[in-house]
Write an enzyme that holds these catalytic residues in place. Structure first.
Site, short mmCIF file in Angstrom:
data_model
loop_
_atom_site.label_atom_id
_atom_site.label_comp_id
_atom_site.label_asym_id
_atom_site.label_seq_id
_atom_site.Cartn_x
_atom_site.Cartn_y
_atom_site.Cartn_z
N GLU D 32 0.85 -1.26 -0.05
CA GLU D 32 0.09 0.13 0.01
C GLU D 32 0.96 1.28 0.01
O GLU D 32 1.60 1.17 1.00
CB GLU D 32 -0.93 0.04 1.33
CG GLU D 32 -2.11 -1.30 0.96
CD GLU D 32 -2.38 -1.45 2.33
OE1 GLU D 32 -2.31 -0.75 3.39
OE2 GLU D 32 -2.85 -2.70 2.47
N GLU D 62 -4.45 -6.95 2.55
CA GLU D 62 -3.50 -7.39 3.00
C GLU D 62 -3.46 -9.00 2.71
O GLU D 62 -2.19 -9.56 2.38
CB GLU D 62 -3.15 -7.51 4.58
CG GLU D 62 -2.91 -5.91 4.93
CD GLU D 62 -3.64 -4.83 5.05
OE1 GLU D 62 -5.11 -5.27 4.76
OE2 GLU D 62 -3.32 -3.65 5.22
N ALA D 86 2.97 -3.89 11.81
CA ALA D 86 2.78 -5.11 12.16
C ALA D 86 1.52 -5.27 12.79
O ALA D 86 0.94 -6.70 12.29
CB ALA D 86 3.85 -5.36 13.29
N ASP D 87 0.66 -4.57 13.26
CA ASP D 87 -0.71 -4.91 13.75
C ASP D 87 -1.58 -5.05 12.44
O ASP D 87 -2.55 -5.85 12.81
CB ASP D 87 -1.22 -3.70 14.20
CG ASP D 87 -0.53 -2.71 15.09
OD1 ASP D 87 -0.75 -2.68 16.64
OD2 ASP D 87 0.71 -2.39 15.05
N PHE D 88 -1.26 -4.86 11.29
CA PHE D 88 -2.15 -5.31 10.24
C PHE D 88 -1.75 -6.45 9.64
O PHE D 88 -2.82 -7.15 8.93
CB PHE D 88 -1.85 -4.29 8.95
CG PHE D 88 -2.03 -2.84 9.44
CD1 PHE D 88 -2.52 -2.43 10.68
CD2 PHE D 88 -1.50 -1.83 8.68
CE1 PHE D 88 -2.59 -1.03 10.93
CE2 PHE D 88 -1.57 -0.46 8.82
CZ PHE D 88 -2.03 -0.03 10.24
N HIS D 131 -2.12 0.43 16.81
CA HIS D 131 -0.85 0.93 15.92
C HIS D 131 0.47 0.66 16.93
O HIS D 131 1.40 1.71 16.77
CB HIS D 131 -0.69 2.25 15.35
CG HIS D 131 -1.71 2.24 14.03
ND1 HIS D 131 -3.14 1.85 14.18
CD2 HIS D 131 -1.49 2.59 12.89
CE1 HIS D 131 -3.63 1.98 12.96
NE2 HIS D 131 -2.58 2.56 12.12
C1 TPP Z 1 -5.87 -3.30 7.64
C2 TPP Z 1 -5.30 -2.01 7.27
N1 TPP Z 1 -4.34 -1.88 6.32
C3 TPP Z 1 -3.81 -0.48 6.19
C4 TPP Z 1 -3.98 0.51 7.06
C5 TPP Z 1 -3.22 1.56 7.04
N2 TPP Z 1 -4.31 2.58 6.45
C6 TPP Z 1 -4.63 3.49 7.30
S1 TPP Z 1 -5.72 4.61 6.50
C7 TPP Z 1 -5.40 3.94 4.89
C8 TPP Z 1 -6.32 4.38 3.75
C9 TPP Z 1 -7.61 4.41 4.01
O1 TPP Z 1 -8.33 4.76 2.70
P1 TPP Z 1 -9.78 4.97 2.80
O2 TPP Z 1 -10.40 3.69 3.35
O3 TPP Z 1 -10.24 5.73 1.69
O4 TPP Z 1 -9.97 5.95 4.05
P2 TPP Z 1 -9.84 7.69 4.29
O5 TPP Z 1 -8.42 7.66 5.04
O6 TPP Z 1 -9.67 8.04 2.90
O7 TPP Z 1 -10.80 8.27 4.97
C10 TPP Z 1 -4.41 2.99 5.00
C11 TPP Z 1 -4.20 2.06 4.06
C12 TPP Z 1 -4.73 0.07 8.12
N3 TPP Z 1 -4.86 1.18 9.06
N4 TPP Z 1 -5.38 -1.00 8.34
#
Ligand code: TPP
Ligand code: TPP
Ligand code: MG
Ligand code: MG
Lengths: 343, 322, 322, 343
Positions: D32, D62, D86-88, D131
């Protein structure tokens, strides 16, 4: 009214579920195949018919099952869900560790997640590497969870009820090789136990043998084998892996001066390490080096001839008891430690 | 969805106030983060306020439950949590809604129907389905609303939650705040076909798209879904189209945004848009007064929270178990 | 899909042979399991053979890769793995395709393009997408085929795999063997709307349904998807409608099947159906001879495998690490 | 040509990735935000521009990321993927444990899954319970995996390359608090190291202090603090959590007779337990009870004032060193063991 009934391990689980559903209207029971089919191991038979819509089948969606339980529990339900094999937790561990375990702590008790997740684990002849793992160490490392491993028919009943009554998220790890091993007298309808506490299953003076889950039966056999060699092992059934009842273990080790921990899980990183570490930290003086008996570093092979070579059994445990009893004071190299290649 | 009724001025002013409260709150958070009073990763929702104000206007605070994400300050305020308690939480104060345990990205305020942000993408969806499941047994008539981003639509747990909710007719609303980006990556490059709401049909539930910068439109779409859900007809998926007019987190330089995009978003952002409409009929002084009142409320809340003592470490081990 | 060409007799006899091999194999496995020579949970595919025979006829064994489930004996045989090596694996013999390590539910035979059963529902889908991802870099022209059941469609990993494959135009085919049950539960009660193939549109890929008891129909549908995939046009979802005419696992009493269902399935099962057609044009003796030849092949393979030594425990620690 | 460059920890990771992508055309890099945006921590900056389509962004999926890596690796690619925290992992652990770890074993080497999964973990001020976790113990319990935890700029480079070159599935756990802590000289373009082996970071005679990851820096500070009290601690950086280099640890403990293990993860069920257990099993005679320093049983609170109270630091480690040095022979109750409530 406490009474005694002749039940198989599976029937004991069923009786506990029936009692929970009966006495606590806020309980729900759901999971894959648990309702109309009565469970792939027949454990939940008849509960749908008896309790109706509170017992239902779900899609093959473990994140939805556990997450659904967490959400329902936040609103006063008391869900009991099934993850058919412990191995399958791994598709949905987030909902256990990052979700269920956090609810109470972060909200300072304003919201809670009293869920019970029943599963079963372990090796059985022919089962593949994806259906054989013993994963209690993964759960035992997570603050906020409780983990039970009932080894007896009675505990299949008691620990499950303790879990359902407990206001914390609890994982109850059963063992499919015990489900249908014949009926035994099981005390039912007695008081609900607290969700913790080990039990001494066989008192002994020479070596403390701590174990849990299905391995208890191999451990008791091993104790008899060792007895034939003049070694009197005290067998403790941990019953609860988190919280681990170290007081009972330490008190025993103080008496025996020797410690063997046996579990089916891989030795490296297993809960046996936690026990040896806690005993070492306690400063109890041991008369020989403590020993762990567990699976060596392999993935679990399906062929019985192969699995037999790596799953601990009464003989390998008895061997450890003998080595433990024969070992000199700490400081003498323990032969046992070299058995298992370490990675 | 039929022709919407013209909104009363009172309603529109309510929306404006709600959105301003969020906006000013977020601006103050930005300031506090910049000066280091707030630490860690903070996700502001500037530009998306109409979703929160609109959706919450369709919910019944006495029984419904909202499950937002780490980008949850707007939802939290729209649910009615006092800005003071929210500031205190972000500042790590003992007086925060969670005594500092949740922080910006994982706070919960169940007394206000805000059942927890979630910092795991998509993880709130099954939990919201579970809250809805409880409602099918407890006679509360509760509806659960899971809000998440466009990017969350690609997470397995969301898929499982939608199917689970659909097959059990659970009273839950899945609300996608489509702000076009998942962190630093455009959602358009992460799906084939960007009509996310159309995925609803895979689960046999209704899905629709709404202008996420129009609080009344959001309210109406959510109200319709709430009515369905409360009536026992199951879940729905709503895709609210919006833009965040700030970075994914504070400090995000947004180099990934094409030239002009942010400017266009700023021209269409919900508060500017609503203000422009209201200025046609309402005296500017009245609007300015409203704005000043909310600004003062936020300033006061921030000041009070800053004066509070930090979270008390002597309590840190409490409440892990019952 | 246009009007299918009438099949040549040779092709139809090939299908028959391939399906009989699977059927007789499974029947022998049933016997061995009943007598205890094979232990553990075994999932037979009786009734679903047309899917395996048909699909593999559309694949190129020199480069394509198949990823089935625990119900994978049919796929394994259709990929060309000798029945002897497969029996030996199920019997836990040293001579098994994996020396007994895989067993019935998790075996792999990469030399035959069979890249592994999977005993975690849905888990093969992302791995197959990965195999297809490799193909976009290695110039092999490989197509990956992930086969899984109707119930797997509700697993998060399958959702993620489909979106990932679609957005990257990966040459992978998602083939659902819809046998109407997930273990002991009807799929119809686990989804709203049972047109599983229609979920393809959520990912922007083509989806279609095919008669899974007709090997030629399956072959044609897979061939079309293979052509698309090899041409760089991305994945497809095929739903093959079939029935298992045995339990989920050996020992499953199938109490959950409504009266008459199994009888109807038996009347329409692919081998009976194809035999009925062929008997119109081909001398019965020829068909009987084919059947006897395959039966003898299976009996011989089973006997040889049973005579082999059990897996050698002295090797059990090998090959964990490089 | 070996050379030395001034790099931050993040830049060292970037340099290793660039070298891998450059020297091994079969490598892929995905996850990502890793490609066009260059990573949420800027670690993968410039790699997409330099290596084109082999570096790409993925959906927030993931299971697809790790599963996709496994499948691609089975066909000769060498994927390097990122799990942002790592939490993810917990949403996709199946693909690591039930899939990647099994491939080689079950096929007896006919198919392999040489994937590298980069992640980062640990607590940082303001980060929430979802986190902040240190999860190395979960991975360390899984036969078939290797787990690296680079603590220094040099190791950020070396361990990652060792992982990519290794033919096993490897998890490399970085730490975001180290990424941008200034530049240091990093030797680049040297030989590729084997994927194992601890290092003595500070020789000492009185107490063996084993640690890993970001905690190394607190441990070195603690050693200095203890030195002020006349205690000469030997600080060992495990570097690899699986395989754990017990030989180095045992050799040190044999010299010092005292052991402290410090990690950021929760003490209960953490890798520290494995170390104490292995040392106990070895029979090495200790002069005082071994000690563990780790997080007590809480979920990680976001407020810095709270997190500070539970995350180990130089002072709590120094305290353990002092207690270890002061402790009598094993058998004397170790005070340290009572510090942490045990569940
Ligand atoms: C399972 C998981 N994978 C990756 C992340 C890291 N992460 C945090 S916010 C985000 C983007 C999320 O995008 P969106 O769903 O469009 O929400 P927005 O931030 O735009 O409100 C990611 C990849 C996470 N928190 N949890
Ligand atoms: C993740 C996971 N959950 C549950 C199971 C248990 N399980 C094995 S087979 C099966 C049913 C699968 O049904 P379907 O996908 O329709 O395939 P079929 O067995 O009909 O071929 C289930 C629930 C599993 N193996 N993996
Ligand atoms: Mg977004
Ligand atoms: Mg099925």
């Amino acid at each position: 009214m406490p009474e005694t009934r002749d039940l198989s391990y599976a029937e004991a689980v069923n009786a506990a579920l029936a009692r929970a559903l009966d006495e606590r209207p806020e309980t729900l029971l759901f999971g894959e195949d648990v309702a109309l089919p009565g469970g792939v191991f027949g454990v939940t038979k008849g509960l749908r018919r008896r309790f109706g819509e509170r017992v239902f089948d779900t899609p093959i969606s473990e994140s939805a099952i556990i997450g659904g339980a967490v959400g329902a529990a936040m609103f006063g339900r008391r869900p009991i869900v099934e993850i058919m094999w412990a191995d399958f937790f791994l598709v949905a561990l987030d909902q256990v560790v990052n979700q269920a375990a956090n609810v109470r702590y972060v909200s300072r008790g304003a919201v809670t997640a009293p869920i019970t997740i029943r599963t079963q684990q372990g090796s059985a002849p022919g089962a593949c590497a994806q259906h054989s793992q013993s994963l209690e160490a993964v759960f035992a490392h997570v603050p906020g969870l409780r983990v039970a491993m009932p080894a007896t028919h009675q505990d299949a009943y008691d620990l499950l009820l303790a879990a359902v009554w407990c206001d914390d998220p609890v994982i109850v790890i059963e063992n499919r090789t015990l489900y249908h091993t014949g009926r035994r007298p099981v005390g039912v309808n007695g008081g609900i136990q607290p969700a913790e506490g080990a039990l001494i299953r066989r008192p002994g003076a020479d070596v403390t043998l701590l174990t849990w889950g299905a391995m208890l039966h191999a451990a008791l056999e091993a104790a008899e084998l060792a007895a034939g060699r003049g070694i009197d092992a005290e067998v403790i059934d941990a019953r609860w892996i988190r919280p681990l009842d170290l007081d009972t273990v330490l008190a025993s080790v103080e008496r025996t001066g020797r410690l063997v921990v046996a579990h089916e899980a891989h030795t490296t990183g297993g809960v046996g390490g936690e026990v040896l570490a806690a005993v070492a930290e306690s400063g109890v003086r041991l008369r020989s080096a403590p020993l762990r008996v567990g699976a060596p570093p392999v993935r679990m092979p399906a062929a019985p001839a192969l699995a037999r070579a790596v799953v601990p059994n009464a003989l390998t445990i008895a061997d450890a008891l003998i080595r433990s009893a024969a070992g000199g004071s700490v400081g003498a190299a323990a032969e046992g430690a070299a058995d298992v290649p370490r990675r | 969805m039929g022709t919407p009724m013209p909104e009363t001025a009172a309603t529109q002013l309510d929306f404006l106030e709600s959105m301003l409260r969020i906006r000013f709150f977020e601006e103050e958070v930005g300031r506090l983060r910049a000066e280091g009073s707030i630490v860690g990763s903070v996700h502001l929702c500037n530009g998306q306020e109409a979703v929160h104000a609109g959706a919450c206007a369709a919910l019944d605070p006495s029984r419904d439950a909202v499950f937002p994400t780490y980008r949850g300050h707007g939802w939290t305020l729209a649910c009615g949590v006092p800005p003071y308690a929210l500031f205190a939480e972000l500042l790590g104060r003992q007086t925060g809604v969670n005594g500092g345990r949740g922080g910006s990205a994982y706070l919960t305020a169940p007394e206000y129907g805000m059942y927890g942000e979630n910092s795991i993408v998509g993880a709130g969806a099954p939990i919201a389905a579970g809250a809805a499941l409880a409602a099918t047994f407890d006679g509360s008539g509760r509806v659960a609303l899971a809000a998440f981003g466009d990017g969350a639509m690609n997470q397995g747990a969301v898929h499982e939650a939608m199917n689970f909710a659909a097959v059990r007719d659970l009273p839950v609303i899945f609300l996608v705040e489509n702000n076009h980006y998942s962190e630093l990556t455009p959602i358009a490059s992460m799906v084939r076909g960007d009509r996310l709401f159309a995925r609803a049909s895979a689960y046999g539930m209704p899905g629709g798209r709404v202008d996420g910068n129009d609080p009344a439109a959001v309210r109406d779409a959510v109200a319709q879904a709430v009515e369905r859900a409360r009536g026992g007809h199951g879940p729905a998926l709503i895709e609210a189209m919006t833009q965040r007019i700030v970075g994914h987190y504070i400090g995000d330089a947004q180099h990934y945004r094409p030239p002009g995009e942010l400017e266009a978003a700023l021209a269409d952002e919900p508060i500017a848009r609503l203000l422009a409409t209201l200025r046609e009929t309402i005296p500017h002084a009245e609007l300015d007064a409203l704005s000043e009142r909310v600004r003062a409320e936020i300033a006061d809340a921030s000041a009070r929270a800053q004066a509070d003592p930090p979270a008390d470490p002597s309590t840190v081990l409490e409440h892990l178990y019952a």
